[in-house]
Every structure is written in structure tokens, then in C-alpha cells.
Design an enzyme around this catalytic site. Structure first.
Site, short mmCIF file in Angstrom:
data_model
loop_
_atom_site.label_atom_id
_atom_site.label_comp_id
_atom_site.label_asym_id
_atom_site.label_seq_id
_atom_site.Cartn_x
_atom_site.Cartn_y
_atom_site.Cartn_z
N HIS A 91 17.02 14.23 -16.72
CA HIS A 91 15.67 13.94 -17.19
C HIS A 91 15.54 14.08 -18.71
O HIS A 91 14.68 13.46 -19.32
CB HIS A 91 14.67 14.93 -16.55
CG HIS A 91 14.23 14.53 -15.19
ND1 HIS A 91 13.22 13.63 -14.98
CD2 HIS A 91 14.65 14.92 -13.96
CE1 HIS A 91 13.02 13.48 -13.68
NE2 HIS A 91 13.88 14.25 -13.04
N ASP A 144 0.84 -1.20 0.00
CA ASP A 144 0.00 0.00 0.00
C ASP A 144 0.88 1.25 0.00
O ASP A 144 1.30 1.73 1.05
CB ASP A 144 -0.91 -0.03 1.23
CG ASP A 144 -1.94 1.10 1.23
OD1 ASP A 144 -1.80 2.04 0.43
OD2 ASP A 144 -2.87 1.04 2.04
#
Length: 419
Positions: free
Chosen positions: A372, A275
Site C-alpha cells: 500500500h 448493484d
């Protein structure tokens, strides 16, 4: 000897990488095919949540180079953000020079909260709850004899009086050792079972009976020493310390600092079927206990090397829930080779520290965008309609021009096709 150091791993094809991982983790052909094809069948998905219409996939990558407490790990990461997997791998490679990552874990205790209201004397009620502690523990443990037989179960009871808009309330905590589970079902069942008993003891009215995701008794810690010469010298060390000081002093920067930590942790939590919302909530709440602060700490030792540490709640499991239902989660746990919730928590702390170090090093040196850019350019090229070798050609031009935009990608693709 098995090692997570796989030079040139990023240069291999998808199938070649999978073959390397299969050799490391002893995956079967069936497990390899599940990773290459649709790993979560619709009939299983339909039993996991409501109103299923299909499944939604994320890229699954492998971070290499991780040496944690003397053991080699390949780290499966499910994430859509470019450069995260590469950054974690690079940081882990740098950490190896000083022995990799070293970890600690405080135990598998989760907190179940029982909210007691409408009390004339909350402090007297608190006293009575603590006086009846053993009775409450016994009632809680009746709900899960299997967990108790495994050495877990409710171990203690706490009580706090808090001020609210409706006046004072008594909050009772069940401290439950959930062993290798995340623990929500066991804790919630126990909290609900003891609620009538607590009402009888206190004379109050119980409303909420629910687990807390601020798992302060389930902390994972990691430490790594980054050799100054390996990471780029004294200037890089100074730059990282300056970046850390910024996050420590400013919540606007600190939010992004901690988000970077969770880039790595949540990617592994998702991959293992745990979770990630609970882990994220616990991490940010823990960071805010004494004013919102970084989850990592950095210092410079007497040799001038950078010492990084991390501490955060880690409510994860290796049994129950999607970890055993989702076939891909089971395979990812096998790749990790973890045998307990404790070991998984330790690994996650190391991954979070690696991710944060990599981000700070990039920010303090070349800036985050350079790392990136190429991966982002690939996404833009695909959005523009490039296929096959066209993608690499479009990316090369976009990166060289430093114009990673969709409009420019379409122009470049059109020029390539005209040629």
C-alpha cells in the site's frame, strides 16, 4: 492470439494503457474518448436518480493476466483503494502456472419473499400454499411473458414458518429464473401480483413482497491451484494456511478477510453498472448462515501446492438497469467481453479469489502495508500540494523514510521547491 498477459502494463501512460485495452476489446474511438473524458453526461445521470447535482468519479483501472475457464480476460475495476488492481493482476499471473481459474455456477434463480401474518394455523397455511403451487406460479408468470418466453420466469414455490416477536409467520418464496438480468424488478412485480392470491389461500395478511439479496440459488464458484514454487515456497503456503485458519476461527479477522474479497468483486460490479450493495449484502449474509465464516477455503494438495476455492451468491446482470443506461458500464462490459449474467458471475468469483489470495500472501510475507505504501504516498503527496514530477520526488522520500504522513510530505515538498 489475444492475451491478458501484458508485461509492463503498469509502466505505460494512461493513453498507452487505453490503447492496449482498446486493441484487446475492439473499442471504438468514441468509446476510448468516453473513458478519457467525462463518461456519464449530466442529462443521463439526472434520469438515473433523484435530485442530481453532478456526477462523482472513481478511478477505473484494468486488472491483467486473468485466465478463466481457458478464456483471457481484462478486468475493469472502479475503486479508490490503492494496490487492489495490482494485487489482483499479480495473483492472476501466479494462477496461470496451473491453468488459471476454473469456475462453476448454479443458475439464475432469485428469491421473491411474501410475508404472511395473522395466521391461526401457519403450518396448515403452508400446506395450502404448496397445494396451490401451480396456481401461484401461473399468476406470477402472467406478469412477465417476455421473460417466460426466454425460458425464465417463476419455476417453483417454497414456504417456511418462522418465529418472530409477533409470533409465527409464513414466508412464501417465489423462485424466479431471471436469465441475464439482476432481476429485482421482475421478482418484485411477481411477488406483489401473487400477494392477494396468497392472502385468499391462507386467510392471512400479507405485508412485505420483496426480493431477497441472499441468493442461495444463484451461487458462483471458482477454484485455482497456486504452485508453491511460483508463490514463494512452502513457507508462504504455510503462512497463508495459518492466516486462513485465523479468519476461520475469529469473526473479527474474518470480517476483514471477506472485505478483501469484496474489494475486487465490488470494484468490477461498480464498473459494470450492477448493484454492489446487493452483492455485498448477499455475500456477507451467506458467510453468516452457519456462523460468520470466510467465503474462501484453502487446502494443500499432495504436491504441496495451495488450492483456493470460493463460493458466494452473485446477483448480477448484463441487461437492464445502469448496465445499459450508463455509457461507461456498457464499455466496461465490452472490455470484459462477457455475454451473459452467468459468465459475469463466474468472472467475479475468480476476481474475488484472486484478491483474497493476494491479500493473504502479502499478510503472510511482507505485510500489507508495503504494497500500500507507495500508492498511499502518492495520495499524500498530492494532498500536500505536489504536482507533476514533484509527486514522484516526494513519494520516493516518504517511502524511503517510511514516514507516509501529510506533515512530512509538506516539509519534503517545501525542501524540494527551495532547491
Amino acid at each position: 492470439m489475444k492475451t491478458s498477459r501484458i508485461p509492463g502494463f503498469y509502466k505505460l501512460s494512461v493513453k498507452e494503457r487505453l490503447r492496449k485495452v482498446a486493441e484487446f476489446a475492439n473499442l471504438s474511438e468514441e468509446e476510448m474518448n468516453a473513458l478519457l473524458e467525462k463518461g456519464l453526461p449530466n442529462d443521463i445521470a439526472d434520469r438515473m436518480i433523484e435530485n442530481v447535482i453532478g456526477t462523482f468519479e472513481l478511478p477505473l483501472g484494468i486488472a491483467t493476466n486473468f485466465l478463466i475457464d481457458g478464456k483471457e480476460y481484462l478486468i475493469p475495476m472502479a475503486i479508490e483503494e490503492p494496490s487492489v488492481v495490482a494485487a489482483a493482476s499479480n495473483a492472476a499471473k501466479m494462477a496461470r502456472a496451473k491453468g488459471g481459474f476454473f469456475t462453476d455456477y448454479s443458475g439464475n434463480i432469485m428469491i421473491g419473499q411474501i410475508q404472511v401474518t395473522k395466521l391461526k394455523d401457519p403450518n396448515s397455511a403452508k400446506f395450502e400454499v404448496l397445494r396451490h403451487k401451480e396456481e401461484i406460479i401461473e399468476k406470477a408468470n402472467e406478469q412477465d411473458p417476455i421473460l417466460v418466453n426466454l425460458g425464465g420466469g417463476c419455476k417453483d414455490v417454497e414456504a417456511r414458518v418462522i418465529n418472530t416477536r409477533f409470533g409465527e409467520m409464513l414466508i412464501v418464496h417465489l423462485l424466479v429464473d431471471v436469465k441475464d438480468a439482476m432481476g429485482a424488478n421482475a421478482v418484485n412485480t411477481m411477488a406483489e401480483a401473487v400477494a392477494p392470491l396468497i392472502e385468499r389461500i391462507t386467510g392471512g395478511k400479507v405485508y412485505l413482497r420483496i426480493i431477497s439479496n441472499l441468493a442461495v440459488y444463484r451461487l458462483a464458484r471458482a477454484k485455482a491451484i497456486f504452485d508453491k514454487n511460483v508463490i514463494g515456497g512452502e513457507e508462504v503456503v504455510e503462512g497463508i494456511m495459518q492466516a486462513y485458519a485465523f479468519a476461520e476461527a475469529d469473526p473479527f479477522r474474518c470480517a476483514t478477510h471477506n472485505k478483501g474479497i469484496m474489494n475486487g468483486i465490488s470494484a468490477v460490479v461498480i464498473a459494470t453498472g450492477n448493484d454492489f450493495r446487493a452483492v455485498e449484502a448477499g455475500a456477507h449474509a451467506y458467510a453468516a448462515i452457519h456462523g460468520y465464516k470466510p467465503l474462501t477455503r484453502y487446502e494443500v494438495n499432495e504436491d504441496g501446492d495451495l488450492v483456493g476455492t470460493i463460493e458466494l451468491p452473485m446477483a448480477v446482470g448484463v441487461i437492464g438497469g445502469a448496465t445499459k443506461v450508463n455509457p461507461l458500464a456498457k464499455i466496461c462490459l465490452k472490455i470484459l467481453g462477457v455475454n451473459s449474467a452467468e459468465e459475469l458471475a463466474r468472472v467475479l468469483a475468480a476476481v474475488g479469489l484472486a484478491q483474497n489470495f493476494a491479500a493473504l500472501r502479502a499478510l503472510a510475507t511482507e505485510g500489507i502495508q508495503r504494497g500500500h505504501m507507495e500508492l498511499h504516498a502518492r495520495n499524500v503527496a498530492i494532498m500536500a500540494g505536489a504536482v507533476g514530477e514533484e509527486i514522484d520526488k516526494v513519494v520516493e522520500i516518504l517511502v524511503r523514510e517510511r514516514k507516509v504522513r501529510l506533515d512530512r510530505a509538506k516539509e519534503v515538498l517545501e525542501e524540494i521547491r527551495k532547491k
